[in-house]
Design an enzyme around this catalytic site. Structure first.
Site, mmCIF file in Angstrom:
data_model
loop_
_atom_site.group_PDB
_atom_site.id
_atom_site.type_symbol
_atom_site.label_atom_id
_atom_site.label_comp_id
_atom_site.label_asym_id
_atom_site.label_seq_id
_atom_site.Cartn_x
_atom_site.Cartn_y
_atom_site.Cartn_z
ATOM 1 N N GLN A 201 31.715 63.059 41.797
ATOM 2 C CA GLN A 201 32.861 64.346 41.696
ATOM 3 C C GLN A 201 32.953 64.302 40.003
ATOM 4 O O GLN A 201 33.645 63.451 39.340
ATOM 5 C CB GLN A 201 34.115 64.014 42.220
ATOM 6 C CG GLN A 201 34.109 63.590 43.827
ATOM 7 C CD GLN A 201 33.678 64.840 44.489
ATOM 8 O OE1 GLN A 201 34.699 65.768 44.404
ATOM 9 N NE2 GLN A 201 32.589 64.791 45.346
ATOM 10 N N GLY A 242 42.915 69.027 48.013
ATOM 11 C CA GLY A 242 41.642 68.438 47.627
ATOM 12 C C GLY A 242 40.724 68.967 46.499
ATOM 13 O O GLY A 242 41.334 69.949 45.915
ATOM 14 N N HIS A 243 39.556 68.510 46.594
ATOM 15 C CA HIS A 243 38.704 68.854 45.271
ATOM 16 C C HIS A 243 38.223 70.544 45.437
ATOM 17 O O HIS A 243 38.268 70.872 46.155
ATOM 18 C CB HIS A 243 37.478 68.157 45.254
ATOM 19 C CG HIS A 243 36.569 68.128 46.493
ATOM 20 N ND1 HIS A 243 35.340 67.425 46.602
ATOM 21 C CD2 HIS A 243 36.574 68.914 47.600
ATOM 22 C CE1 HIS A 243 34.770 67.598 47.623
ATOM 23 N NE2 HIS A 243 35.625 68.613 48.282
ATOM 24 N N ASN A 244 38.451 70.831 44.319
ATOM 25 C CA ASN A 244 37.987 72.272 43.846
ATOM 26 C C ASN A 244 39.028 73.533 44.555
ATOM 27 O O ASN A 244 38.630 74.556 44.808
ATOM 28 C CB ASN A 244 36.572 72.695 44.189
ATOM 29 C CG ASN A 244 35.590 72.078 43.357
ATOM 30 O OD1 ASN A 244 34.987 70.942 43.535
ATOM 31 N ND2 ASN A 244 35.403 72.458 42.175
#
Length: 331
Positions: A201, A242-244
């Site tokens: 990440q 969460g990511h993005n």
């Protein structure tokens, strides 16, 4: 703070003064708990019945309130009682914790870090290389800010906050205890050699201005680029982003709700407590996701969704009514 007069509060919040009281006001309090020197609030008509038994000397009330305050008591009638009360709460708010020095002797601040004017850094704080902390920022004890982060002017980080490397927080933000900004996103894929391979990440988190993030909430860094929290968003405690993910301006997420990776929220979206939203989903501007709902697909702007899986509110209510009738018929 010293007690104030009803005239002082009226001058602060405006509205219409009904009745009067010579009692000096010492604090705001709930109707049921208020003492004779305290001010309270009657936001809607359903709370009128509590006024007869309260000891409060005055109250901020909504425009639809029909009762009279009584002898030596007063109402200040306003269009938005909650906003008016917020000004009163600010008036009586206790002073924040005291800093005896701008940078505590036990703080570790890398020589390359840039610390703004009148910023305060508490005990056992770690500030890494090439970090920038803005003017008047407050960093309470035991905060960690890793390499190349930026913290905006007047932003407050409460104890236990961790800001991972290369993340950026805007001006006038508040991060409550133990919030985590920039932890790795949850990225794994099946792998013959290792079972589950970790996907690096390499992105970061970018938080806008006037954002508030509650205690023990997590905002994960992006897989490629940035997880973005727009200006004015308010995130409750125990929330997972969460990511993005990309949150537009002025979104609200209530406690224990969660966004899987790559969710997009339009401006002004409201996510109720314990609601969950599937990855790669887009929620249109102004949509409302009811508490406990599970969203599995895109939601149009302005829609209200309920249930698990979530459907439009009117359809959910019809389904629940039908189920209730079916249960009653079987009895």
């Amino acid at each position: 703070m010293q007690a104030v007069t009803i005239e002082s509060i009226y001058a602060l919040i405006g509205g219409e003064l009904i009745g009067n009281t010579t009692t000096h006001i010492s604090a705001p309090e709930e109707l049921e708990k208020a003492a004779a020197t305290e001010i309270s609030i009657i936001g809607t008509k359903k709370y009128e019945r509590f006024w007869a038994d309260t000891k409060a000397c005055c109250a901020i009330v909504g425009e639809d309130i029909g009762i009279e305050p009584g002898e030596n008591k007063a109402f200040i009638k306003v269009s938005n009682p909650d906003l008016a009360m917020s000004k009163v709460l600010e008036l009586f708010a206790p002073a924040p914790p005291i800093f005896h020095s701008e940078i505590h002797p036990t703080a570790t601040v890398d020589p390359s870090a840039k610390i703004g004017d009148h910023a305060k850094i508490g005990a056992n704080v770690y500030v890494g290389p090439n970090v920038t902390i803005g003017d008047h920022a407050i960093i309470y004890p035991n905060v960690t800010i890793l390499d190349e982060c930026t913290i905006g002017n007047h932003t407050v980080l409460w104890s236990g906050v961790i800001v991972r490397e290369r993340c950026h927080i805007g001006h006038h933000c508040i991060l409550h205890p133990n919030a985590s900004i920039g932890a790795d996103g949850f990225g794994f894929r099946p792998c013959p050699e290792r079972g589950l391979a970790k996907i690096p990440q390499i992105g970061n988190v970018v938080i806008g201005n006037y954002v508030e993030i509650g205690a023990n909430s997590c905002v994960d860094r992006g897989k490629f680029s940035s997880t973005i929290i727009g200006d004015g968003c308010k995130i409750d405690n125990l929330v997972q982003i969460g990511h993005n993910c990309n949150l537009g301006k002025f979104c609200i997420m209530a406690g224990a709700s969660g966004l899987a990776g790559s969710v997009t929220l339009g401006e002004g979206v409201i996510v109720g407590g314990s609601a969950s939203i599937k990855d790669h989903t887009t929620i249109g501007a102004g949509a409302i996701i009811g508490a406990g709902s599970g969203v599995t697909g895109d939601v149009d702007a302005g829609k209200t969704m309920l249930g698990y899986p979530a459907v439009e509110a009117r359809d959910a209510l019809k389904q629940w009514a039908l189920l209730k009738r079916m249960v009653n018929e079987k009895r």
